[in-house]
Design an enzyme around this catalytic site. Sequence first.
Site, PDB file in Angstrom:
ATOM      1  N   HIS A  77     -23.972  13.918 -16.557  1.00  0.00           N
ATOM      2  CA  HIS A  77     -25.517  13.937 -15.677  1.00  0.00           C
ATOM      3  C   HIS A  77     -25.880  12.275 -15.554  1.00  0.00           C
ATOM      4  CE1 HIS A  77     -29.582  15.249 -14.350  1.00  0.00           C
ATOM      5  NE2 HIS A  77     -29.245  15.115 -14.084  1.00  0.00           N
ATOM      6  N   GLU A  89     -26.108  11.864 -19.316  1.00  0.00           N
ATOM      7  CA  GLU A  89     -25.873  13.096 -20.158  1.00  0.00           C
ATOM      8  C   GLU A  89     -24.613  13.859 -20.066  1.00  0.00           C
ATOM      9  OE1 GLU A  89     -30.850  14.847 -20.269  1.00  0.00           O
ATOM     10  OE2 GLU A  89     -29.714  15.338 -18.186  1.00  0.00           O
ATOM     11  N   SER A 105     -27.694  19.021 -11.808  1.00  0.00           N
ATOM     12  CA  SER A 105     -29.465  18.332 -13.146  1.00  0.00           C
ATOM     13  C   SER A 105     -29.276  19.415 -13.472  1.00  0.00           C
ATOM     14  CB  SER A 105     -30.084  18.041 -11.407  1.00  0.00           C
ATOM     15  OG  SER A 105     -29.836  17.469 -10.416  1.00  0.00           O
ATOM     16  N   ASN A 163     -34.961  15.895 -16.895  1.00  0.00           N
ATOM     17  CA  ASN A 163     -35.457  16.611 -16.319  1.00  0.00           C
ATOM     18  C   ASN A 163     -35.884  17.427 -16.643  1.00  0.00           C
ATOM     19  OD1 ASN A 163     -34.211  15.166 -13.749  1.00  0.00           O
ATOM     20  ND2 ASN A 163     -32.429  16.386 -13.613  1.00  0.00           N
TER      21      ASN A 163
HETATM   22  N1  LIG Z   1     -30.650  13.206  -5.747  1.00  0.00           N
HETATM   23  C1  LIG Z   1     -30.834  13.036  -7.360  1.00  0.00           C
HETATM   24  O1  LIG Z   1     -31.341  12.341  -7.516  1.00  0.00           O
HETATM   25  C2  LIG Z   1     -29.922  13.435  -7.978  1.00  0.00           C
HETATM   26  C3  LIG Z   1     -29.815  12.946  -9.521  1.00  0.00           C
HETATM   27  C4  LIG Z   1     -28.732  13.596 -10.542  1.00  0.00           C
HETATM   28  C5  LIG Z   1     -27.997  14.644 -10.116  1.00  0.00           C
HETATM   29  N2  LIG Z   1     -27.688  14.860  -9.036  1.00  0.00           N
HETATM   30  C6  LIG Z   1     -27.514  16.085  -8.751  1.00  0.00           C
HETATM   31  O2  LIG Z   1     -26.471  15.436  -8.110  1.00  0.00           O
HETATM   32  C7  LIG Z   1     -25.577  16.858  -7.172  1.00  0.00           C
HETATM   33  C8  LIG Z   1     -25.600  15.977  -5.407  1.00  0.00           C
HETATM   34  O3  LIG Z   1     -27.043  15.728  -5.804  1.00  0.00           O
HETATM   35  P1  LIG Z   1     -26.980  14.629  -4.343  1.00  0.00           P
HETATM   36  O4  LIG Z   1     -28.891  14.659  -4.126  1.00  0.00           O
HETATM   37  O5  LIG Z   1     -26.077  13.343  -3.742  1.00  0.00           O
HETATM   38  O6  LIG Z   1     -26.660  15.864  -2.905  1.00  0.00           O
HETATM   39  P2  LIG Z   1     -27.136  15.230  -1.005  1.00  0.00           P
HETATM   40  O7  LIG Z   1     -27.064  16.402  -0.730  1.00  0.00           O
HETATM   41  O8  LIG Z   1     -27.275  14.456  -1.455  1.00  0.00           O
HETATM   42  O9  LIG Z   1     -25.731  15.076  -0.933  1.00  0.00           O
HETATM   43  C9  LIG Z   1     -23.959  16.541  -1.150  1.00  0.00           C
HETATM   44  C10 LIG Z   1     -22.430  15.714  -0.881  1.00  0.00           C
HETATM   45  O10 LIG Z   1     -22.051  16.872  -0.454  1.00  0.00           O
HETATM   46  C11 LIG Z   1     -21.286  17.119   0.472  1.00  0.00           C
HETATM   47  N3  LIG Z   1     -20.410  18.747   0.607  1.00  0.00           N
HETATM   48  C12 LIG Z   1     -20.682  19.790   0.108  1.00  0.00           C
HETATM   49  N4  LIG Z   1     -19.551  20.529   0.299  1.00  0.00           N
HETATM   50  C13 LIG Z   1     -19.045  19.338  -0.298  1.00  0.00           C
HETATM   51  C14 LIG Z   1     -17.682  20.164  -0.851  1.00  0.00           C
HETATM   52  N5  LIG Z   1     -16.834  21.611  -0.443  1.00  0.00           N
HETATM   53  N6  LIG Z   1     -16.062  19.114  -0.497  1.00  0.00           N
HETATM   54  C15 LIG Z   1     -16.562  18.017  -1.067  1.00  0.00           C
HETATM   55  N7  LIG Z   1     -18.137  17.084   0.035  1.00  0.00           N
HETATM   56  C16 LIG Z   1     -19.125  18.140  -0.019  1.00  0.00           C
HETATM   57  C17 LIG Z   1     -23.005  17.212   1.443  1.00  0.00           C
HETATM   58  O11 LIG Z   1     -21.493  16.975   2.969  1.00  0.00           O
HETATM   59  C18 LIG Z   1     -23.253  15.877   1.118  1.00  0.00           C
HETATM   60  O12 LIG Z   1     -22.610  14.851   1.730  1.00  0.00           O
HETATM   61  C19 LIG Z   1     -26.575  17.823  -7.144  1.00  0.00           C
HETATM   62  O13 LIG Z   1     -25.882  18.170  -8.446  1.00  0.00           O
HETATM   63  C20 LIG Z   1     -27.566  16.806  -7.701  1.00  0.00           C
HETATM   64  O14 LIG Z   1     -28.493  18.532  -8.701  1.00  0.00           O
HETATM   65  C21 LIG Z   1     -29.035  15.034  -7.858  1.00  0.00           C
END
Ligand SMILES: NC(=O)c1ccc[n+]([C@@H]2O[C@H](COP(=O)([O-])OP(=O)(O)OC[C@H]3O[C@@H](n4cnc5c(N)ncnc54)[C@H](O)[C@@H]3O)[C@@H](O)[C@H]2O)c1
Length: 290
Positions: free
Chosen positions: A148, A160, A127, A198
């Site tokens: 992104h 993005e 993000s 963001n």
């Molecule tokens: N949640 C949002 O609204 C949003 C929006 C845009 C971008 N993002 C970005 O996307 C990324 C993920 O966010 P999220 O909300 O999906 O997080 P989340 O916590 O819901 O999911 C992350 C997942 O990654 C897994 N994980 C951790 N280490 C791992 C590995 N070594 N190999 C495989 N899987 C692994 C975890 O078990 C978990 O299921 C972050 O960088 C976040 O900033 C999130």
Amino acid sequence: MFVFKAAVVGAGVMGGEIAQVIAAAGVPVVLKDVDQQFVDTGLEKAREVSASQAAKLVVKGKLTQEQGDAQVQGILGNITGTTDYAGFGDVDFVIEAVPEKMAMKHEVFADLDAVTPGHAILASNTSGLSITEIADATQRPDKVVGFHFFWPASSMRVIEVIEGDATSPETTQAASTFAQQIRKLAIRAAECPGFVVNRILVSTASEIWRYQDETGVPVEAIDEFIREHAQMPMGPFRVADMSGLDTVVKVARDLRDAYGDRFYVHQGMEERVGRGELGAKSGKGFYEHR
Ligand SMILES: NC(=O)c1ccc[n+]([C@@H]2O[C@H](COP(=O)([O-])OP(=O)(O)OC[C@H]3O[C@@H](n4cnc5c(N)ncnc54)[C@H](O)[C@@H]3O)[C@@H](O)[C@H]2O)c1
């Protein structure tokens, strides 16, 4: 570069739906998480989204029920869930979607550098973390790029595309082309904390969060007011719940650290994260979730 096969690392709030978007565009995709339970949750999300999309087309008369069911099966057939890197040997494009922590991103990018073919592009769904710093974990910083998506990935059109210092023009072009291949609109964003969207969204949300902490007005009332008067589908506290409060707090802290007090971290949100109340993904946040 045409992407014949892709991979997504992390099957959480974002990963399952990102895999669905790729699979729906006809591209085979491997979806990896650390535990089968998380992989299954990601696959279930992909199924739900596919079924909902097909149901809408059936209602509109564009597909019969049988065609709708076949569409869902076709999309799910393009997704392979895994807890290891076995399926990564022939991928062209990988999207990392693990938690917003640089140490975790570094670990995953070092792994990806080792297990994917040399031509593969390694993209991060971060993000707002530095793409240049993420790329330090690899021997191919020219092939590392920010990619992104926004929540919910299946319906938000924009991606993005962010260049780190070493990202090559070919990689940026390939990422933008892949965005089109999966029916999204790529916009180029500068590498700065929060990138473009963001930086704007969290700045607006910061004022609402600050107001709530200062006045104690119930979050439900604020959400309802903004939903009604700003004609938004959800208020900011419900959006935070759906996005994951841990992720929202981390992003808000990073922006406050980078830009100062015009960004704000909501105290009630921090307290909930401390209690393990992460929003929809844990069943409870500002709201109860089934
Ligand atoms: N949640 C949002 O609204 C949003 C929006 C845009 C971008 N993002 C970005 O996307 C990324 C993920 O966010 P999220 O909300 O999906 O997080 P989340 O916590 O819901 O999911 C992350 C997942 O990654 C897994 N994980 C951790 N280490 C791992 C590995 N070594 N190999 C495989 N899987 C692994 C975890 O078990 C978990 O299921 C972050 O960088 C976040 O900033 C999130």
